[in-house]
Scaffold this motif. Structure first.
Motif, PDB file in Angstrom:
ATOM      1  N   CYS A 188       0.751  -1.190   0.039  1.00 57.16           N
ATOM      2  CA  CYS A 188       0.074  -0.152  -0.096  1.00 57.16           C
ATOM      3  C   CYS A 188       0.804   1.200   0.051  1.00 57.16           C
ATOM      4  O   CYS A 188       0.183   2.322  -0.282  1.00 57.16           O
ATOM      5  CB  CYS A 188      -0.886  -0.011   1.138  1.00 57.16           C
ATOM      6  SG  CYS A 188      -0.131  -0.164   2.866  1.00 57.16           S
ATOM      7  N   GLY A 189       2.154   1.146   0.191  1.00 53.43           N
ATOM      8  CA  GLY A 189       2.935   2.360   0.324  1.00 53.43           C
ATOM      9  C   GLY A 189       2.403   3.248   1.231  1.00 53.43           C
ATOM     10  O   GLY A 189       2.184   2.711   2.391  1.00 53.43           O
ATOM     11  N   ALA A 190       2.220   4.569   1.132  1.00 56.68           N
ATOM     12  CA  ALA A 190       1.937   5.283   2.354  1.00 56.68           C
ATOM     13  C   ALA A 190       0.384   5.839   2.183  1.00 56.68           C
ATOM     14  O   ALA A 190      -0.233   6.660   2.801  1.00 56.68           O
ATOM     15  CB  ALA A 190       2.497   6.851   2.046  1.00 56.68           C
ATOM     16  N   GLY A 191      -0.528   4.852   1.381  1.00 61.09           N
ATOM     17  CA  GLY A 191      -1.901   4.872   1.321  1.00 61.09           C
ATOM     18  C   GLY A 191      -2.606   5.640   0.253  1.00 61.09           C
ATOM     19  O   GLY A 191      -3.620   5.934   0.410  1.00 61.09           O
ATOM     20  N   LEU A 192      -1.938   5.766  -1.028  1.00 66.49           N
ATOM     21  CA  LEU A 192      -2.477   6.631  -2.034  1.00 66.49           C
ATOM     22  C   LEU A 192      -3.709   5.814  -2.655  1.00 66.49           C
ATOM     23  O   LEU A 192      -4.482   6.718  -2.868  1.00 66.49           O
ATOM     24  CB  LEU A 192      -1.488   6.723  -3.152  1.00 66.49           C
ATOM     25  CG  LEU A 192      -0.711   7.862  -3.252  1.00 66.49           C
ATOM     26  CD1 LEU A 192       0.031   8.316  -2.203  1.00 66.49           C
ATOM     27  CD2 LEU A 192       0.217   8.026  -4.304  1.00 66.49           C
ATOM     28  N   LEU A 193      -3.963   4.514  -2.403  1.00 68.77           N
ATOM     29  CA  LEU A 193      -5.067   4.028  -2.733  1.00 68.77           C
ATOM     30  C   LEU A 193      -6.024   3.605  -1.701  1.00 68.77           C
ATOM     31  O   LEU A 193      -7.164   3.592  -1.738  1.00 68.77           O
ATOM     32  CB  LEU A 193      -4.821   2.645  -3.641  1.00 68.77           C
ATOM     33  CG  LEU A 193      -6.083   1.847  -4.138  1.00 68.77           C
ATOM     34  CD1 LEU A 193      -6.959   2.675  -4.917  1.00 68.77           C
ATOM     35  CD2 LEU A 193      -5.683   0.469  -4.771  1.00 68.77           C
ATOM     36  N   CYS A 194      -5.173   3.066  -0.579  1.00 66.29           N
ATOM     37  CA  CYS A 194      -6.325   2.967   0.639  1.00 66.29           C
ATOM     38  C   CYS A 194      -7.149   3.919   0.933  1.00 66.29           C
ATOM     39  O   CYS A 194      -8.379   3.891   1.267  1.00 66.29           O
ATOM     40  CB  CYS A 194      -5.281   2.617   1.963  1.00 66.29           C
ATOM     41  SG  CYS A 194      -4.382   1.288   1.846  1.00 66.29           S
ATOM     42  N   GLU A 195      -6.710   5.302   0.804  1.00 65.89           N
ATOM     43  CA  GLU A 195      -7.438   6.664   1.454  1.00 65.89           C
ATOM     44  C   GLU A 195      -8.928   6.532   0.447  1.00 65.89           C
ATOM     45  O   GLU A 195      -9.939   6.782   0.854  1.00 65.89           O
ATOM     46  CB  GLU A 195      -6.740   7.796   1.318  1.00 65.89           C
ATOM     47  CG  GLU A 195      -5.727   7.682   2.760  1.00 65.89           C
ATOM     48  CD  GLU A 195      -5.332   9.053   3.132  1.00 65.89           C
ATOM     49  OE1 GLU A 195      -5.583  10.162   2.377  1.00 65.89           O
ATOM     50  OE2 GLU A 195      -4.381   8.778   3.857  1.00 65.89           O
ATOM     51  N   PRO A 196      -8.596   6.573  -0.841  1.00 66.88           N
ATOM     52  CA  PRO A 196      -9.854   6.587  -1.564  1.00 66.88           C
ATOM     53  C   PRO A 196     -10.933   5.517  -1.615  1.00 66.88           C
ATOM     54  O   PRO A 196     -11.927   5.581  -1.446  1.00 66.88           O
ATOM     55  CB  PRO A 196      -9.193   6.808  -3.250  1.00 66.88           C
ATOM     56  CG  PRO A 196      -8.008   6.958  -3.192  1.00 66.88           C
ATOM     57  CD  PRO A 196      -7.131   6.749  -1.916  1.00 66.88           C
ATOM     58  N   LEU A 197     -10.305   4.382  -1.224  1.00 65.94           N
ATOM     59  CA  LEU A 197     -11.124   3.094  -0.890  1.00 65.94           C
ATOM     60  C   LEU A 197     -11.847   3.554   0.231  1.00 65.94           C
ATOM     61  O   LEU A 197     -12.899   2.777   0.437  1.00 65.94           O
ATOM     62  CB  LEU A 197     -10.213   1.817  -0.817  1.00 65.94           C
ATOM     63  CG  LEU A 197      -9.449   1.252  -2.247  1.00 65.94           C
ATOM     64  CD1 LEU A 197      -8.606   0.001  -1.896  1.00 65.94           C
ATOM     65  CD2 LEU A 197     -10.614   0.880  -3.260  1.00 65.94           C
ATOM     66  N   ALA A 198     -11.326   3.891   1.348  1.00 71.50           N
ATOM     67  CA  ALA A 198     -12.026   4.354   2.337  1.00 71.50           C
ATOM     68  C   ALA A 198     -13.003   5.293   2.265  1.00 71.50           C
ATOM     69  O   ALA A 198     -14.042   5.070   2.873  1.00 71.50           O
ATOM     70  CB  ALA A 198     -11.106   4.889   3.550  1.00 71.50           C
ATOM     71  N   ARG A 199     -12.768   6.310   1.413  1.00 71.92           N
ATOM     72  CA  ARG A 199     -13.741   7.297   0.882  1.00 71.92           C
ATOM     73  C   ARG A 199     -15.065   6.578   0.321  1.00 71.92           C
ATOM     74  O   ARG A 199     -16.136   7.251   0.249  1.00 71.92           O
ATOM     75  CB  ARG A 199     -13.023   8.557   0.303  1.00 71.92           C
ATOM     76  CG  ARG A 199     -12.181   9.069   1.225  1.00 71.92           C
ATOM     77  CD  ARG A 199     -11.673  10.626   0.549  1.00 71.92           C
ATOM     78  NE  ARG A 199     -10.950  11.427   1.338  1.00 71.92           N
ATOM     79  CZ  ARG A 199      -9.640  11.354   1.330  1.00 71.92           C
ATOM     80  NH1 ARG A 199      -8.871  10.356   0.357  1.00 71.92           N
ATOM     81  NH2 ARG A 199      -9.074  12.164   2.394  1.00 71.92           N
ATOM     82  N   MET A 200     -14.452   5.599  -0.457  1.00 74.21           N
ATOM     83  CA  MET A 200     -15.768   4.821  -1.235  1.00 74.21           C
ATOM     84  C   MET A 200     -16.651   4.063  -0.043  1.00 74.21           C
ATOM     85  O   MET A 200     -17.722   3.436  -0.486  1.00 74.21           O
ATOM     86  CB  MET A 200     -15.012   3.912  -2.322  1.00 74.21           C
ATOM     87  CG  MET A 200     -14.399   4.783  -3.403  1.00 74.21           C
ATOM     88  SD  MET A 200     -14.214   3.333  -4.705  1.00 74.21           S
ATOM     89  CE  MET A 200     -12.838   4.201  -5.260  1.00 74.21           C
ATOM     90  N   GLY A 201     -16.347   4.023   1.369  1.00 78.58           N
ATOM     91  CA  GLY A 201     -17.010   3.375   2.206  1.00 78.58           C
ATOM     92  C   GLY A 201     -16.650   2.047   2.821  1.00 78.58           C
ATOM     93  O   GLY A 201     -17.206   1.471   3.668  1.00 78.58           O
TER      94      GLY A 201
END
Length: 245
Positions: A74-87
């Motif tokens: 995940c690195g520093a979260g560049l995809l994790c954060e959008p996925l979290a914002r998608m719910g």
């Protein structure tokens, strides 16, 4: 939880390389600038894949509400954060502890609750997820087949797998390795062209793990359009997959 596994796929040198870049990861003009340009293109594909797989209408802001997502590498979260914002309830795993600490700090600033962990995916004792993603990671692991098997092991039977990686072509050697590193678009030593997988090779690894490709698109570049989804897979490609019926 999934059945225990002892698979090891982390390349220590690669982990150290990316860990050294952790403090700069969220700077759109820093050493990860190319990832910031690439991320919106990947997210466009990912959102469409999520809607197609789970029956979304493309309108809701939280298509992953009530679902779980795992981002590996995940690195520093560049995809994790959008996925979290998608719910989604998101878990991010990375080989470099420095990246995980940077990811935790940025998530806190963003007001997002994400479960970040460092180390081998097989050692985390995680359950299965509705969505499992891994962007630009498989070309950095020691055993791509074992890595795909681990991703599949953490995917629910009706889940969605998302992968992206550079293709192994003359064009990718020229533009992604030689030119990009010499021009400072990506840090020196980021890519080993011999480790890139062709779409055919990756499809075969997925098949061995019981998965089939749902959709595959290239990520191409042009002076007018910049980075964009394309039928041209010569440089980079992104795919969605699911378990075979």
């Amino acid at each position: 939880m999934t059945k225990a596994s002892t698979a090891t796929t982390i390349n220590a040198a690669e982990a150290a390389h990316f860990g050294a870049l952790a403090a700069d990861w969220w700077d759109p003009k820093g050493s990860s600038a190319m990832l910031h340009k690439l991320n919106p293109v990947r997210l466009g594909f990912i959102r469409n894949a999520i809607d197609a797989h789970f029956g979304g209408d493309g309108k809701t802001r939280t298509p992953l509400a009530g679902k779980s997502a795992l981002d590996v590498g995940c690195g520093a979260g560049l995809l994790c954060e959008p996925l979290a914002r998608m719910g989604a309830a998101v878990t991010g795993v990375d080989a470099a502890p420095e990246n995980v600490e940077a990811a935790k700090a940025h998530a806190a600033l963003s007001g997002l609750s994400i479960d970040y962990r460092a180390g081998e995916i097989a050692a985390q004792g995680l359950a299965t997820f509705d969505v499992v993603s891994s962007m630009e990671v498989i070309e950095h692991v020691t055993d791509p087949a074992a890595f795909i098997a681990e991703l599949a092991r953490h995917l629910k039977p009706d889940g969605l797998l998302l992968l992206s990686t550079p293709n192994r072509t003359a064009a990718s050697r020229l533009f992604l390795v030689e030119a990009a590193e010499r021009l400072g678009q990506v840090p020196r030593g980021t890519h080993d062209w011999d480790q890139f997988l062709t779409p055919e090779e990756l499809t075969a690894l997925l098949h061995e793990a019981g998965l089939e490709v749902s959709e595959m698109r290239g990520i191409a570049f042009s002076p007018l359009s910049g980075l964009h989804l394309s039928d041209n897979k010569a440089l980079n490609y992104i795919l969605s997959a699911r378990f075979r019926a």
